[in-house]
Write a protein that holds these residues in place. Structure first.
Motif, short mmCIF file in Angstrom:
data_model
loop_
_atom_site.label_atom_id
_atom_site.label_comp_id
_atom_site.label_asym_id
_atom_site.label_seq_id
_atom_site.Cartn_x
_atom_site.Cartn_y
_atom_site.Cartn_z
N ALA A 133 -17.15 -14.71 -29.90
CA ALA A 133 -17.26 -14.21 -31.29
C ALA A 133 -16.11 -14.75 -32.14
CB ALA A 133 -17.27 -12.69 -31.30
N LYS A 134 -14.91 -14.75 -31.59
CA LYS A 134 -13.74 -15.21 -32.36
C LYS A 134 -13.90 -16.66 -32.79
CE LYS A 134 -8.83 -16.25 -31.90
NZ LYS A 134 -7.65 -16.23 -31.02
N ASP A 172 -24.06 -17.57 -19.64
CA ASP A 172 -24.92 -16.39 -19.56
C ASP A 172 -24.86 -15.57 -20.85
OD1 ASP A 172 -26.68 -14.54 -18.35
OD2 ASP A 172 -25.01 -13.30 -17.70
N LEU A 173 -23.71 -15.53 -21.49
CA LEU A 173 -23.58 -14.82 -22.77
C LEU A 173 -24.22 -15.59 -23.91
CD1 LEU A 173 -19.95 -13.47 -22.42
CD2 LEU A 173 -22.03 -12.09 -22.55
N GLU A 224 -6.36 -18.66 -22.67
CA GLU A 224 -6.55 -17.68 -23.75
C GLU A 224 -7.03 -16.34 -23.19
OE1 GLU A 224 -7.90 -16.95 -28.14
OE2 GLU A 224 -6.98 -18.76 -27.41
N MET A 225 -7.81 -16.39 -22.11
CA MET A 225 -8.32 -15.17 -21.50
C MET A 225 -7.33 -14.56 -20.51
SD MET A 225 -12.28 -16.23 -20.86
CE MET A 225 -12.61 -14.66 -20.10
N GLY A 226 -6.26 -15.29 -20.21
CA GLY A 226 -5.24 -14.78 -19.29
C GLY A 226 -5.61 -14.90 -17.83
N GLU A 248 -16.74 -8.83 -21.28
CA GLU A 248 -16.34 -8.37 -22.61
C GLU A 248 -15.31 -9.32 -23.21
OE1 GLU A 248 -16.26 -6.05 -19.93
OE2 GLU A 248 -18.27 -5.38 -20.45
N SER A 249 -14.36 -9.79 -22.38
CA SER A 249 -13.35 -10.74 -22.86
C SER A 249 -14.01 -12.05 -23.29
CB SER A 249 -12.32 -11.03 -21.77
OG SER A 249 -11.62 -9.87 -21.43
#
Length: 194
Positions: A123-124, A55-56, A102-104, A116-117
């Motif tokens: 982006a990273k 979706d992003l 990585e996102m926990g 947001e995460s």
């Protein structure tokens, strides 16, 4: 040759550039209500991450439907389940697990995925420079490669969906002769569908 082998040979061998009629019909069969979707191949938590990331990557705009509107996550799940080798399936799940770690949110059940995460993660990795990519650890390279593959599959599935092919891209159901140089005004600047 069975159907699975034909799909693998045509769809995967060319980097999924070829959109065979079988693949297209599989994409069109992925019509579900968002709340009712239970992944076939992925876990429910991996499915949530997949939906959020897709979706992003391909969000809905005023002019075009988003990836969720044309069921791209469902298609990716079904496509991998039906066509990928066992080695590729393990690799893809391992990559999604690395993303979740990585996102926990790895091994957490019924976790809401924070957009947001996911956006920061995209982006990273997807906006990283070649120098940054060289400095990635082994785990970071796995995350990067999985996100890159996911983006490529999502764009391919999106562009080959019926909705996008007929209503967003330039579409001619009965193509005529090959014309190498035509005016952009003829298609209003749009790429051709299929």
């Amino acid at each position: 040759m069975n159907r699975r082998e034909a799909l693998k040979g045509l769809g995967l061998s060319l980097g999924y550039v070829v959109a065979t009629p079988t693949v297209l019909s599989m994409l069109q069969s992925c019509i579900t209500e968002e709340a009712l979707w239970n992944p076939i191949f992925l876990s429910v938590e991996q499915g949530k991450i997949l939906k959020t990331l897709v979706d992003l990557i391909l969000p809905k705009t005023d002019a075009t439907p988003g990836a969720l509107d044309v069921n791209v996550p469902e298609f990716i799940d079904l496509y991998i389940a039906k066509t990928a080798s066992d080695k590729k399936k393990v690799s893809f799940k391992k990559g999604l697990d690395a993303i979740m770690q990585e996102m926990g949110v790895l091994n957490k059940i019924n976790t809401d995925v924070n957009k947001e995460s996911c956006d920061i993660l995209l982006a990273k990795y997807l906006r990283s420079t070649p120098e940054q990519q060289k400095a990635f650890t082994k785990k970071e390279k796995l995350v990067y490669n999985t996100l890159k593959e996911l983006r490529d599959r999502a764009v391919w599935a999106y562009k080959t969906s019926e909705e996008i092919g007929k209503n967003v891209l330039a579409y001619d159901p009965i193509p005529g002769k090959q014309q190498g140089c035509i005016s952009l005004e003829e298609t209003r600047g749009k790429a051709w569908s299929l």
